[in-house]
Design an enzyme around this catalytic site. Structure first.
Site, PDB file in Angstrom:
ATOM      1  N   CYS A 256      35.640 -47.005 -27.729  1.00 46.47           N
ATOM      2  CA  CYS A 256      34.615 -47.224 -28.769  1.00 46.47           C
ATOM      3  C   CYS A 256      35.298 -47.598 -30.084  1.00 46.47           C
ATOM      4  O   CYS A 256      35.107 -46.942 -31.116  1.00 46.47           O
ATOM      5  CB  CYS A 256      33.718 -46.011 -28.938  1.00 46.47           C
ATOM      6  SG  CYS A 256      32.996 -45.386 -27.405  1.00 46.47           S
ATOM      7  N   PRO A 259      34.823 -51.178 -35.595  1.00 52.01           N
ATOM      8  CA  PRO A 259      35.353 -52.524 -35.885  1.00 52.01           C
ATOM      9  C   PRO A 259      36.879 -52.610 -35.969  1.00 52.01           C
ATOM     10  O   PRO A 259      37.412 -53.623 -36.401  1.00 52.01           O
ATOM     11  CB  PRO A 259      34.736 -52.816 -37.254  1.00 52.01           C
ATOM     12  CG  PRO A 259      34.654 -51.475 -37.913  1.00 52.01           C
ATOM     13  CD  PRO A 259      34.329 -50.500 -36.818  1.00 52.01           C
ATOM     14  N   GLY A 260      37.567 -51.546 -35.585  1.00 52.01           N
ATOM     15  CA  GLY A 260      39.016 -51.633 -35.514  1.00 52.01           C
ATOM     16  C   GLY A 260      39.782 -50.768 -36.490  1.00 52.01           C
ATOM     17  O   GLY A 260      41.015 -50.831 -36.534  1.00 52.01           O
ATOM     18  N   GLY A 261      39.100 -49.965 -37.273  1.00 45.56           N
ATOM     19  CA  GLY A 261      39.793 -49.131 -38.246  1.00 45.56           C
ATOM     20  C   GLY A 261      40.779 -48.181 -37.607  1.00 45.56           C
ATOM     21  O   GLY A 261      41.937 -48.062 -38.040  1.00 45.56           O
ATOM     22  N   ASP A 325      36.804 -41.506 -29.702  1.00 41.35           N
ATOM     23  CA  ASP A 325      35.927 -41.283 -30.852  1.00 41.35           C
ATOM     24  C   ASP A 325      34.530 -41.685 -30.388  1.00 41.35           C
ATOM     25  O   ASP A 325      34.199 -42.872 -30.376  1.00 41.35           O
ATOM     26  CB  ASP A 325      36.390 -42.118 -32.047  1.00 41.35           C
ATOM     27  CG  ASP A 325      35.628 -41.791 -33.317  1.00 41.35           C
ATOM     28  OD1 ASP A 325      35.120 -40.659 -33.419  1.00 41.35           O
ATOM     29  OD2 ASP A 325      35.524 -42.662 -34.195  1.00 41.35           O
ATOM     30  N   CYS A 378      31.748 -37.909 -35.385  1.00 44.27           N
ATOM     31  CA  CYS A 378      31.352 -37.825 -36.800  1.00 44.27           C
ATOM     32  C   CYS A 378      30.102 -36.938 -36.938  1.00 44.27           C
ATOM     33  O   CYS A 378      29.091 -37.326 -37.523  1.00 44.27           O
ATOM     34  CB  CYS A 378      31.134 -39.207 -37.405  1.00 44.27           C
ATOM     35  SG  CYS A 378      29.929 -40.245 -36.569  1.00 44.27           S
TER      36      CYS A 378
END
Length: 435
Positions: A256, A259-261, A325, A378
């Site tokens: 998951c 966007p690539g952080g 995540d 989160c």
């Protein structure tokens, strides 16, 4: 004629009508509005505040209106909410301005009678205080604008005072963090740039590469962004990567990932040496991972489309490190996305917990012997976090918890509560494969 309040009204109406995300809808309305930057800031404040305090604002309106709130037209109800928010929560706006501008909007969208109604209701609210409910869950619901079901759950899980502290913290302005890309510049060198540009900042005590900043808009428009010197990232997301602690030259799977952080920070921690599979279910999100990696000067990331709920046999025993995540209720980021709290139910939390455990069990099969699996969310609900850790260990006897190296006492998992740690609300656990 467009102004800050009419722009906010347009966004709020679309959010209410279609369930649109506040950040997406507000950006769309701001981009199309021919208004000043100051008016855009005002529209943003009114829009976010009105969503954040919706239940509270409706309580004021119910106590002051001669018409039942469900009988008030959608536009007029939103105008009233905006007006109450300005009166009760925006100290720099005079009551007279909040009332008069609301009346103008009401006349435009509902006619003269609506204008008179809004005028009467807002003046009554401005000159009186409400009495909050005596019941503890109802008090929390009205005071901090959370659905009653969530208030009852939080009290059950954490106790009244702890639940109150969580909700109170969620109403504060979110902290904005950036991650310095140490593949291109050192943290100290980047801080000198911030000093030179007059950007106020504060280094994180939990993550050496994380910096809290005051002028994100300026930085995004500066040359430092396209040059890849930093990445905008929540502190909690960075901490999940630090807890994973990937080694240089390792093989990593980021589930998951868009966007690539997280993937790009993992690559940074690995000094751009190794192999990272960054998976997500949507093709357009995969493109974002590639774009971010390129801007940051990273070439070890392999974006790939994959459904995390489906077992991928090609990944069995393949990775030294796996970061899961996972999808969750998102209640830890309500300060950034206040609309979340109005749509989450206990049934949603239970379903998401079940999905999370399913994905986590799949991820366990991808870890090499002696490898590491980090599970993060989160949110802070016990159902999605602690309870799933217990279930996972019962179902995967070849895994054990591994103590997380942070200046926080733990047994291999930590729930980061916003009012205690000053982060988003999030949960993380670290496992090692021991067979």
């Amino acid at each position: 004629m467009q102004n800050a309040r009419s722009t906010a009204l347009k966004a709020l109406y679309n959010i209410e009508k279609s369930g649109a995300y506040i950040n997406i809808e507000l950006k769309k309305c701001l981009d199309s509005a021919e208004i000043s930057d100051a008016d855009k800031r005002l529209a943003t404040e009114i829009c976010h505040g009105t969503v954040k305090y919706k239940i509270n604002l409706d309580f004021y309106i119910k106590n002051a209106s001669s018409i039942k709130i469900n009988k008030i037209s959608p536009y007029v109800k939103i105008i009233l909410r905006m007006g109450v928010y300005q009166i009760k929560y925006m100290d720099k706006i005079p009551v007279s301005a909040a009332v008069n501008e609301s009346v103008k909007l009401a006349k435009r969208y509902g006619g003269a009678r609506s204008g008179g109604f809004v005028n009467a209701v807002l003046k009554k609210i401005a000159n009186s205080e409400i009495e909050y409910p005596k019941d503890k869950a109802e008090f929390l619901s009205v005071k901090y604008s959370y659905p009653l079901e969530l208030c009852e759950k939080f009290i059950s899980d954490f106790g009244f005072d702890f639940a109150k502290d969580i909700m109170e913290k969620s109403l504060e302005r979110p902290k904005i963090y950036i991650r310095v890309n140490t593949l291109k510049i050192s943290v100290d060198e980047f801080l000198k740039i911030l000093d030179g540009e007059g950007v106020e900042y504060e280094k994180s005590t939990l993550c050496a590469d994380a910096v809290r900043v005051s002028k994100l808009g300026f930085l995004l428009k500066s040359k430092y962004f396209p040059d890849g010197l930093f990445y905008v990232q929540d502190l909690s997301s960075m901490l999940a990567c630090k807890i994973l602690a990937p080694k240089k030259g390792a093989s990593v799977l980021d589930i998951c990932a868009a966007p690539g952080g997280k993937s790009t920070y993992i690559a940074q921690l690995m000094q751009n040496d190794g192999e990272i599979y960054s998976s997500d279910i949507y093709e357009h999100k995969i493109k974002l991972i590639s774009e971010n990696a390129k801007r940051l000067g990273i070439d070890i990331i392999k974006p790939c489309i994959s459904d995390a709920t489906a077992e991928n046999k090609a990944y069995f025993d393949k990775f030294d490190f796996v970061l899961a995540d996972l999808p969750c209720s998102g209640l830890g980021i309500v300060n950034k996305k206040p609309e979340i709290k109005y749509s989450v139910t206990q049934n949603d939390i239970s379903n998401l917990a079940d999905m999370g455990l399913e994905i986590l069990n799949n991820c366990a099969k991808y870890v090499k012997k002696g490898g590491t699996l980090v599970f993060s969310l989160c949110t802070f609900t016990k159902d999605e976090g602690e309870e799933n850790v217990k279930k996972f260990l019962l179902q995967n006897k070849n895994f054990a918890l591994k103590k997380i190296v942070l200046d926080i006492e733990n047994d291999g998992f930590i729930t980061f509560y916003p009012h205690i740690y000053g982060t988003d609300g999030f949960f993380t656990a670290k496992f090692i494969r021991i067979d």
